[in-house]
Design a protein around this motif. Sequence first.
Motif, PDB file in Angstrom:
ATOM      1  N   ALA A  95      49.339  43.119  41.147  1.00 22.45           N
ATOM      2  CA  ALA A  95      49.225  42.379  42.403  1.00 22.45           C
ATOM      3  C   ALA A  95      49.815  40.988  42.246  1.00 22.45           C
ATOM      4  O   ALA A  95      49.905  40.440  41.157  1.00 22.45           O
ATOM      5  CB  ALA A  95      47.768  42.285  42.814  1.00 22.45           C
ATOM      6  N   ASP A  96      50.209  40.419  43.374  1.00 24.72           N
ATOM      7  CA  ASP A  96      50.807  39.098  43.415  1.00 24.72           C
ATOM      8  C   ASP A  96      50.155  38.292  44.530  1.00 24.72           C
ATOM      9  O   ASP A  96      49.558  38.852  45.441  1.00 24.72           O
ATOM     10  CB  ASP A  96      52.312  39.210  43.740  1.00 24.72           C
ATOM     11  N   PRO A  97      50.349  36.972  44.481  1.00 20.51           N
ATOM     12  CA  PRO A  97      49.993  36.209  45.674  1.00 20.51           C
ATOM     13  C   PRO A  97      50.996  36.568  46.776  1.00 20.51           C
ATOM     14  O   PRO A  97      51.991  37.241  46.513  1.00 20.51           O
ATOM     15  CB  PRO A  97      50.154  34.762  45.224  1.00 20.51           C
ATOM     16  N   LYS A  98      50.746  36.134  47.985  1.00 24.11           N
ATOM     17  CA  LYS A  98      51.667  36.444  49.073  1.00 24.11           C
ATOM     18  C   LYS A  98      53.071  35.971  48.686  1.00 24.11           C
ATOM     19  O   LYS A  98      53.258  34.836  48.258  1.00 24.11           O
ATOM     20  CB  LYS A  98      51.224  35.765  50.362  1.00 24.11           C
ATOM     21  N   PRO A  99      54.054  36.847  48.819  1.00 24.72           N
ATOM     22  CA  PRO A  99      55.422  36.481  48.439  1.00 24.72           C
ATOM     23  C   PRO A  99      55.925  35.285  49.254  1.00 24.72           C
ATOM     24  O   PRO A  99      55.624  35.164  50.447  1.00 24.72           O
ATOM     25  CB  PRO A  99      56.230  37.741  48.769  1.00 24.72           C
ATOM     26  N   ARG A 100      56.678  34.429  48.587  1.00 26.11           N
ATOM     27  CA  ARG A 100      57.268  33.273  49.279  1.00 26.11           C
ATOM     28  C   ARG A 100      58.230  33.760  50.347  1.00 26.11           C
ATOM     29  O   ARG A 100      58.905  34.767  50.173  1.00 26.11           O
ATOM     30  CB  ARG A 100      58.016  32.399  48.282  1.00 26.11           C
ATOM     31  N   ASN A 101      58.273  33.045  51.430  1.00 27.93           N
ATOM     32  CA  ASN A 101      59.160  33.365  52.552  1.00 27.93           C
ATOM     33  C   ASN A 101      58.922  34.755  53.121  1.00 27.93           C
ATOM     34  O   ASN A 101      59.834  35.350  53.694  1.00 27.93           O
ATOM     35  CB  ASN A 101      60.633  33.212  52.146  1.00 27.93           C
ATOM     36  N   ALA A 102      57.706  35.275  52.930  1.00 29.44           N
ATOM     37  CA  ALA A 102      57.403  36.599  53.469  1.00 29.44           C
ATOM     38  C   ALA A 102      57.249  36.530  54.979  1.00 29.44           C
ATOM     39  O   ALA A 102      56.795  35.527  55.527  1.00 29.44           O
ATOM     40  CB  ALA A 102      56.122  37.136  52.840  1.00 29.44           C
ATOM     41  N   ARG A 103      57.655  37.605  55.616  1.00 24.12           N
ATOM     42  CA  ARG A 103      57.497  37.723  57.066  1.00 24.12           C
ATOM     43  C   ARG A 103      56.822  39.059  57.343  1.00 24.12           C
ATOM     44  O   ARG A 103      56.898  39.975  56.509  1.00 24.12           O
ATOM     45  CB  ARG A 103      58.850  37.632  57.753  1.00 24.12           C
ATOM     46  N   PRO A 104      56.153  39.196  58.483  1.00 20.28           N
ATOM     47  CA  PRO A 104      55.526  40.487  58.776  1.00 20.28           C
ATOM     48  C   PRO A 104      56.552  41.611  58.758  1.00 20.28           C
ATOM     49  O   PRO A 104      57.687  41.445  59.214  1.00 20.28           O
ATOM     50  CB  PRO A 104      54.956  40.291  60.181  1.00 20.28           C
ATOM     51  N   ALA A 105      56.152  42.731  58.212  1.00 15.53           N
ATOM     52  CA  ALA A 105      57.025  43.907  58.217  1.00 15.53           C
ATOM     53  C   ALA A 105      57.099  44.431  59.645  1.00 15.53           C
ATOM     54  O   ALA A 105      56.135  44.348  60.403  1.00 15.53           O
ATOM     55  CB  ALA A 105      56.469  44.973  57.288  1.00 15.53           C
ATOM     56  N   SER A 106      58.237  44.975  60.015  1.00 10.89           N
ATOM     57  CA  SER A 106      58.355  45.560  61.353  1.00 10.89           C
ATOM     58  C   SER A 106      57.519  46.831  61.416  1.00 10.89           C
ATOM     59  O   SER A 106      57.317  47.522  60.411  1.00 10.89           O
ATOM     60  CB  SER A 106      59.815  45.892  61.674  1.00 10.89           C
ATOM     61  N   ALA A 107      57.042  47.139  62.597  1.00 10.31           N
ATOM     62  CA  ALA A 107      56.259  48.358  62.790  1.00 10.31           C
ATOM     63  C   ALA A 107      57.072  49.579  62.349  1.00 10.31           C
ATOM     64  O   ALA A 107      56.550  50.475  61.676  1.00 10.31           O
ATOM     65  CB  ALA A 107      55.833  48.489  64.247  1.00 10.31           C
ATOM     66  N   GLY A 135      63.697  41.984  50.748  1.00 14.28           N
ATOM     67  CA  GLY A 135      63.465  43.231  51.462  1.00 14.28           C
ATOM     68  C   GLY A 135      62.390  44.116  50.874  1.00 14.28           C
ATOM     69  O   GLY A 135      62.232  45.260  51.313  1.00 14.28           O
ATOM     70  N   VAL A 136      61.634  43.626  49.882  1.00 10.47           N
ATOM     71  CA  VAL A 136      60.556  44.411  49.279  1.00 10.47           C
ATOM     72  C   VAL A 136      59.300  44.267  50.140  1.00 10.47           C
ATOM     73  O   VAL A 136      58.911  43.158  50.505  1.00 10.47           O
ATOM     74  CB  VAL A 136      60.255  43.947  47.837  1.00 10.47           C
ATOM     75  N   MET A 137      58.691  45.408  50.457  1.00  9.84           N
ATOM     76  CA  MET A 137      57.474  45.385  51.262  1.00  9.84           C
ATOM     77  C   MET A 137      56.255  45.280  50.353  1.00  9.84           C
ATOM     78  O   MET A 137      56.202  45.894  49.293  1.00  9.84           O
ATOM     79  CB  MET A 137      57.376  46.643  52.126  1.00  9.84           C
ATOM     80  N   TYR A 138      55.281  44.485  50.806  1.00  5.34           N
ATOM     81  CA  TYR A 138      54.004  44.314  50.118  1.00  5.34           C
ATOM     82  C   TYR A 138      52.882  44.643  51.091  1.00  5.34           C
ATOM     83  O   TYR A 138      53.038  44.482  52.297  1.00  5.34           O
ATOM     84  CB  TYR A 138      53.822  42.862  49.658  1.00  5.34           C
ATOM     85  N   ARG A 139      51.719  45.074  50.547  1.00  2.00           N
ATOM     86  CA  ARG A 139      50.568  45.344  51.395  1.00  2.00           C
ATOM     87  C   ARG A 139      49.328  44.667  50.813  1.00  2.00           C
ATOM     88  O   ARG A 139      49.217  44.456  49.610  1.00  2.00           O
ATOM     89  CB  ARG A 139      50.340  46.839  51.573  1.00  2.00           C
ATOM     90  N   ARG A 140      48.398  44.364  51.747  1.00  2.00           N
ATOM     91  CA  ARG A 140      47.142  43.722  51.359  1.00  2.00           C
ATOM     92  C   ARG A 140      46.001  44.389  52.113  1.00  2.00           C
ATOM     93  O   ARG A 140      46.079  44.600  53.320  1.00  2.00           O
ATOM     94  CB  ARG A 140      47.180  42.235  51.684  1.00  2.00           C
ATOM     95  N   TRP A 141      44.926  44.707  51.366  1.00  2.00           N
ATOM     96  CA  TRP A 141      43.762  45.346  51.957  1.00  2.00           C
ATOM     97  C   TRP A 141      42.846  44.299  52.578  1.00  2.00           C
ATOM     98  O   TRP A 141      42.869  43.135  52.190  1.00  2.00           O
ATOM     99  CB  TRP A 141      43.014  46.167  50.900  1.00  2.00           C
ATOM    100  N   PRO A 142      42.009  44.720  53.517  1.00  2.00           N
ATOM    101  CA  PRO A 142      41.095  43.791  54.192  1.00  2.00           C
ATOM    102  C   PRO A 142      40.232  43.028  53.188  1.00  2.00           C
ATOM    103  O   PRO A 142      39.704  43.609  52.243  1.00  2.00           O
ATOM    104  CB  PRO A 142      40.209  44.696  55.051  1.00  2.00           C
ATOM    105  N   GLY A 143      40.131  41.735  53.404  1.00  2.00           N
ATOM    106  CA  GLY A 143      39.308  40.894  52.545  1.00  2.00           C
ATOM    107  C   GLY A 143      39.948  40.533  51.223  1.00  2.00           C
ATOM    108  O   GLY A 143      39.395  39.756  50.460  1.00  2.00           O
ATOM    109  N   GLY A 144      41.116  41.095  50.932  1.00  2.74           N
ATOM    110  CA  GLY A 144      41.773  40.819  49.663  1.00  2.74           C
ATOM    111  C   GLY A 144      42.715  39.633  49.767  1.00  2.74           C
ATOM    112  O   GLY A 144      43.165  39.263  50.846  1.00  2.74           O
ATOM    113  N   SER A 145      43.008  39.034  48.626  1.00  2.00           N
ATOM    114  CA  SER A 145      43.967  37.931  48.598  1.00  2.00           C
ATOM    115  C   SER A 145      45.247  38.332  47.881  1.00  2.00           C
ATOM    116  O   SER A 145      46.221  37.594  47.900  1.00  2.00           O
ATOM    117  CB  SER A 145      43.344  36.717  47.905  1.00  2.00           C
TER     118      SER A 145
END
Length: 162
Positions: free
Chosen positions: A23-35, A121-131
């Motif tokens: 796991a990583d902290p939120k990636p720098r310059n990350a933007r929401p993934a498109s649906a 262009g790498v997608m990351y995911r985070r579960w509820p309550g997680g950092s």
Amino acid sequence: MVPSVKTLLSISLMASLPMVALADPKPRNARPASAQKVINTYSGKTDLWEQGCQGGIYLSPNKRARAWCSENSDSMAAGTWSVSQDGTLCQNLTWFWSEGANVGSSVSEPLCIQHVINSWGVMYRRWPGGSEWWPVTNSNSSLRRGYVYQSDVAKARDKIGL
């Protein structure tokens, strides 16, 4: 033994967490993934729950979801999945099990997983309550093409009488 709602929810949440990836902290310059990117990534695949229950959830192209855990192999879940415009995937499941001649069921709280894309262009995911943010890549993803536990879900469904 009939699994409690709390037990099934705990198993499905904890089992969703990947073991292999770091796991990583939120990636720098990350933007929401498109649906559409999230839909394309998950549709027609089973997200394996490697921790805890040794099962997973299948996310069908028609937005139906089916889940199963070997730990409670006589129960199964059915429901739906959706993706919001900001790339958040939500699973809405109802767990079913036998209660003698009856069918027990419990609606789970929705489980919503956020997705972002980094500048490469790498997608990351985070579960509820997680950092922590977990990469979703071919080399470390818990996603497997197809309905991995289809026969197990069918056996559980038949035993329950659904």
